[in-house]
Design a protein around this motif. Sequence first.
Motif: not given
Length: 434
Positions: A413-434
């Motif tokens: 089930y950690e695959k699911h948590y991993s996907q959420v974790y990576e998605k949130l990190n992606g959103l943070k990086n995109n917003l911080n780079n704007q």
Amino acid sequence: MLFDSLIESPLSYRMRPQNIDEVVGQKHIIGKETALYKMIINGHVPSILLYGPPGVGKTSIARAIAGTVNRPFVSINATIAGKKDIENAVEEAKIEGNLILFIDEVHRFNKAQQDYLLPHVEKGLITLIGATTENPFHDVNPAIRSRCGQIKELKPLLKEDIKELLMRALSDKERGFGKEKIQITKDSIDLICSSTNGDARSALNVLEEVIIASKDDKANCITVEKEIVKECVQNKGFTHDKDGDLHYSLLSCLQKSIRGSDVNSALHYLARLIEGGDLISICRRLLVIAYEDISIAAPEIGFRTLAAIQAVERLGLPEGRIPLANIVVEQCLSPKTNSAYTALDLALEDVRNGNVGEIPIHLKDAHYSGAKILGHGSGYKYPHDYPNSWVNQQYLPESLKDKKYYQPKQNGYEKHYSQVYEKLNGLKNNLNNQ
């Protein structure tokens, strides 16, 4: 009369080796290629600690060493010996020039005995051979360990070693049963070897019991029936000390077997622990395993393990073995991860090293009068006011804002948590780079 000459002392005592070449097994310690063997053959006996389970030859090796170098030998048990026993050994050593003092249960050696003896060990007047069933690095006084140049761990004897010892006892005309006509099958010998768990003393005791039980004054031959052997070997091979080193090793073996997804090994160690009778330790370890080794890869295992433990507590033994078996098999076959607690350990390491930083002002407590004047809570964004209950804002102190403790794995089930974790990190990086 048959056995008249054998009643005085047990077979296990009579068959003790008289020199190191008669020692059965333990080749890793006292085999002909070892440094210890070569030292003894050349007449030098170092002070040593012998560590291992009961019946593997600690006392026998000590006596065999003394017999090989033809040196005076005194044996005492630390649980019952007093300072006077040590004084007597020292006085004898002064007369003889040197003496080998064997101390059984050396982890029980008290300070008065130790303070009197150790100077004589340092001077070379006494050669100390200590024996213990406990881990010497945990239970033996450091002062004694430091005087013993070598610590040797003895292993349970192999079946081949036990068989060699039994055959020697059957053929030895002076110390064993060599003068008697005995019929005992290979299967019966093998049963004794496999049922005594590498314990030479226990195996010899069983052999003696079955021969005496098979004695018939009217017959010229002693015929040993296998049923007699089966009766005599019951429970001979199992020993378990709930406070001993073996107990903790078994708990470690259980956890490592579950961690390695080896069902058969885990059930074996569970069985040994159940026979030891310490359900509290078993249940505690299984609960630790649920969160340490399985964790968020199969988060339901934590609840299932707790339910199994509660069932065991209500049932007791023997019925409690049933939920224990179920949960151990389930834990073995569940996906594994340790990423959650290893991430926390990294955070703890930072905290303990003083790497904490200043708490961001917008996260500070604002639920008291005057907090607004200090600016505490100012600028905090309430996630539930935003789509998907998430908003980009900094939570870590400024000095740690780029720190990554958690490294997700792709198990269960950690695959699911991993996907959420990576998605949130992606959103943070995109917003911080704007």
